[in-house]
Design an enzyme around this catalytic site. Structure first.
Site, PDB file in Angstrom:
ATOM      1  CG  HIS A 169      40.839   8.008 -22.462  1.00  0.00           C
ATOM      2  ND1 HIS A 169      40.204   8.086 -23.680  1.00  0.00           N
ATOM      3  CD2 HIS A 169      41.502   6.828 -22.445  1.00  0.00           C
ATOM      4  CE1 HIS A 169      40.463   6.996 -24.375  1.00  0.00           C
ATOM      5  NE2 HIS A 169      41.250   6.208 -23.658  1.00  0.00           N
ATOM      6  CB  CYS A 209      32.004  -0.189 -26.527  1.00  0.00           C
ATOM      7  SG  CYS A 209      32.213  -1.269 -27.934  1.00  0.00           S
ATOM      8  CB  SER A 242      44.119  -0.709 -29.083  1.00  0.00           C
ATOM      9  OG  SER A 242      44.690  -0.838 -27.792  1.00  0.00           O
ATOM     10  CG  HIS A 244      40.994   7.287 -28.318  1.00  0.00           C
ATOM     11  ND1 HIS A 244      42.301   7.106 -28.708  1.00  0.00           N
ATOM     12  CD2 HIS A 244      40.659   6.203 -27.602  1.00  0.00           C
ATOM     13  CE1 HIS A 244      42.738   5.955 -28.225  1.00  0.00           C
ATOM     14  NE2 HIS A 244      41.764   5.386 -27.558  1.00  0.00           N
ATOM     15  CB  THR A 252      33.266   3.656 -25.413  1.00  0.00           C
ATOM     16  OG1 THR A 252      34.636   4.014 -25.587  1.00  0.00           O
ATOM     17  CG2 THR A 252      32.377   4.669 -26.121  1.00  0.00           C
ATOM     18  CB  SER A 262      41.453   3.594 -21.007  1.00  0.00           C
ATOM     19  OG  SER A 262      40.441   3.556 -20.020  1.00  0.00           O
ATOM     20  CB  CYS A 317      36.633  -3.110 -30.175  1.00  0.00           C
ATOM     21  SG  CYS A 317      37.300  -1.440 -30.385  1.00  0.00           S
ATOM     22  CD  GLU A 350      35.406   7.194 -25.209  1.00  0.00           C
ATOM     23  OE1 GLU A 350      36.190   6.258 -25.487  1.00  0.00           O
ATOM     24  OE2 GLU A 350      34.298   6.999 -24.675  1.00  0.00           O
TER      25      GLU A 350
END
Length: 660
Positions: free
Chosen positions: A123, A195, A264, A73, A167, A224, A12, A125
């Site tokens: 997580h 996102c 990723s 993150h 996201t 995730s 991404c 983030e």
């Protein structure tokens, strides 16, 4: 088999931005360290580590002279303050979309709103986002947890609320949460923070899974967004989540397979999976047709001439006479997964290469050397089959049902039944070994070659046997390897011919099983005791005459010797005692004491160490007689002699009678 790849599979915007930031630091000659793994992809992390990028767990662990990179993150406020306090140089690769949620969390507190974040509490983030909250906040994993939250905190239905999502949150789950928030919470400000790339990727995965028999989701198991893609696809069809091509299952022909990848996942790994599927899986299409169908934009039908201009642990850089930078990933250099780039090519080498992918945006061309080598090798290997030629290769992999031998850049499958001289042998012992084999089958349509190591081994063994029998003589010594054990002896490989050491020849001591002396795989020195040329049998000797305990007994313990012996057995007529290892002597019941006893157990027990005199040695019959009584009588006589007066004259009865 039909293969279709999701259009938005792979990196991404935020992931690519983070990787580019690290690459730029390295290009400028800087040393870089990432705070935790840059992305949830182990292969990418290993690649960066190979280029010198360190991974640290805390700001204080940053090596001196390194620039600390904050991953996409994001980090917590506490970590930001720690970096500032330490005065570290850093590069902030936090995704702009994540930064937006950080800002929303801080503003919500200033507006006295309770902040509700939808995502995984563990997580990075999510941890980074909630650290910006100065007021009350809650984290919900899914719609079910939201319902429980509203039930336990009824006040949330009326107080000001701000709601946002991680996201990479599941789009379908987010829509259910929104519906509930609109119905129950009258004063809620909802922000769509998933996102765009995530939403698009999830929708594509859902649509693709709906029309495929099988889905392959490529990405790190700790990722995730990859896990969510797997969950979405699994609701539609059979789904496999893999990190790399080697984890691919084998599919039968005729299936439609969809492929997507997490945010990723580098393009190189997606490519590797596609190419591996084209090569390994059973299909009626050939290699070129499959790549053409699933990778139409990758220019796989074009070859170029390249010159090596750079070598790294993970790829080789080549000049192909174009404006784009050419590179060959390590996996595309050779079919040998253990080979290192520097062992395959050197600076200035020229070679023919196959274009795998052109990326005009990045200005790069991904190339393959091993595929050109493989294409050229089919004619050669077909000739080897027709001429029954013996080839030499290296076993590079043990797979289900056999092994893979690498020969001249080509992978040749050797079934287990053709890999060793006899069935049931451990194939793992062949890993990394140079072997001689014949090609027994070539299927160019399926890009498959089958070989046999066994046929060559059997011929070599037969030749070795003939030569052995021409030269072998009794008494000849050999160094061999123990091949197998039975209850009656050990079989030894003398180099193509087996001989047997009978259990009685293994040791001068008593042994119940050959494993007490040797084990399979041992290297042993043996000599030929007997030859049966008619039946092809060889009797081997292992124990040496110089180790014979009877020779030692004769030399060091003759009759009359007094020594200590350990009682090792009891009978009604006496006790057996070990004089030296391998030799037991009998102490008759009449020789156990200097007085009459009813049974040996009245005086002795197994394990006792006693002083004995060796009264007789029969070397021919291998018998030794021992006496405790003789030792006692000798000691008594010696004591009596010491007690007698020096001037006392003792006359025997015989002397007195003669005088009369």
């Amino acid at each position: 088999m039909r293969i279709e790849v999701a259009k938005s599979a792979g990196f991404c915007f935020g992931a690519k931005r983070a990787v580019d930031m690290v690459q730029e630091l390295l290009h400028r000659g800087e040393k870089a360290a990432t705070l935790g793994a840059l992305l949830h992809n182990p292969q990418l992390v290993e690649e960066l580590e190979a280029k010198g990028v360190k991974v640290v767990d805390a700001p204080g662990d940053t090596p001196e002279g390194h620039v600390l990179v904050l991953r996409s993150h994001g980090v917590t406020l506490e970590v930001e303050r720690e970096i500032e306090r330490l005065g570290l140089r850093f590069a902030d690769a936090t995704c702009p979309f994540v930064k937006k949620i950080h800002h929303l969390a801080g503003c919500s507190s200033e507006e006295n709103r309770t902040f509700i974040l939808f995502g995984d509490p563990g997580h990075p983030e999510v941890k980074g986002t909630v650290s910006h909250c100065k007021g009350p906040y809650f984290v919900c994993r899914d719609h079910s947890e939201l319902q429980n939250l509203l039930k336990d905190h009824a006040e949330l239905t009326n107080v000001p609320i701000a709601a946002a999502a991680q996201t990479t949150f599941h789009m379908g789950e987010w829509e259910k949460c929104l519906e509930t928030l609109k119905k129950v919470c009258t004063n809620a400000a909802v922000f769509d923070t998933i996102c765009n790339a995530t939403a698009k990727r999830q929708k594509e995965a859902l649509d693709l899974a709906g029309k495929c028999d099988v889905m392959i989701v490529i990405g790190g198991r700790d990722s995730s967004n990859t896990a969510k893609l797997g969950d979405i696809c699994a609701r539609q069809c059979r789904t496999y989540l893999i990190e790399k091509a080697s984890e691919l299952p084998t599919f039968p022909a005729g299936l439609s397979v969809g492929i997507t990848a997490g945010a990723s996942t580098p393009a190189s790994i997606i490519k590797e999976v596609l190419v591996t599927m084209a090569e390994v899986n059973s299909t009626e299409q050939n290699f070129e047709e499959m790549l053409e169908e699933s990778l139409k934009s990758m220019n796989t039908d074009e070859k170029v001439h390249g010159v090596v201009v750079g070598i790294s642990p993970t790829e080789v850089y080549v000049d192909v006479g174009r404006k784009q930078a050419g590179f060959i990933p390590a996996v595309e250099l050779s079919n040998d997964p253990t080979a290192k780039p520097e062992d395959i090519v050197k600076m200035g080498d020229e070679m023919e290469l196959l274009i795998m992918k052109t990326n005009d945006q990045e200005g790069t061309i991904m190339l393959s050397k091993r595929r050109v080598d493989a294409m050229r090798g089919w004619d050669i290997i077909q000739t080897a089959l027709e001429n029954n030629e013996v080839l030499e290769g290296k076993v590079i992999e043990v797979v289900k049902g056999g092994v893979i031998v690498l020969w001249d850049g080509m992978r040749v499958f050797v079934p287990a039944s053709q890999a060793t001289v006899s069935r049931g042998e451990d194939l793992n012992a062949l890993q990394g070994q140079e072997v001689r084999f014949r090609v027994i089958e070539v299927d160019r349509k399926r890009r498959r070659a089958v070989g046999s190591i066994r046929s060559v081994l059997r011929e070599e063994r037969k030749a070795a046997q003939a030569k052995f029998w021409e030269q072998v003589e009794e008494g000849q010594e050999f160094t061999g390897k123990v091949k197998s054990l039975t209850n009656f002896g050990a079989f030894v490989d003398l180099g193509g011919v087996d001989g047997m050491i009978h259990i009685s020849e293994l040791s001068w001591n008593r042994v119940k099983h050959p494993s007490e002396v040797v084990k399979v795989g041992d290297t042993v020195n043996v000599y030929v005791k007997g030859l049966d040329r008619e039946n092809g049998k060889i009797s081997l000797g292992y124990r040496r005459q110089e180790d014979n305990p009877w020779v030692k007994l004769e030399q060091e313990f003759p009759a009359g010797t007094v020594c200590e012996a350990k009682v090792v057995g009891m009978t009604d007529f006496g006790a057996f005692a070990s004089v030296i290892p391998g030799i037991d002597g009998l102490i008759h019941i009449s020789q156990i004491a200097d007085h009459r006893i009813d049974k040996p157990q009245d005086v002795l027990k197994v394990g006792d160490v006693v002083k004995v005199k060796i009264t007789d040695v029969d070397l021919e019959r291998h018998r030794v007689s021992l006496s405790i009584r003789a030792v006692l009588e000798d000691e008594q006589a010696a004591a009596a002699a010491e007690e007698a007066p020096a001037d006392e004259i003792v006359f025997s009865t015989e002397d007195e009678s003669s005088e009369e």
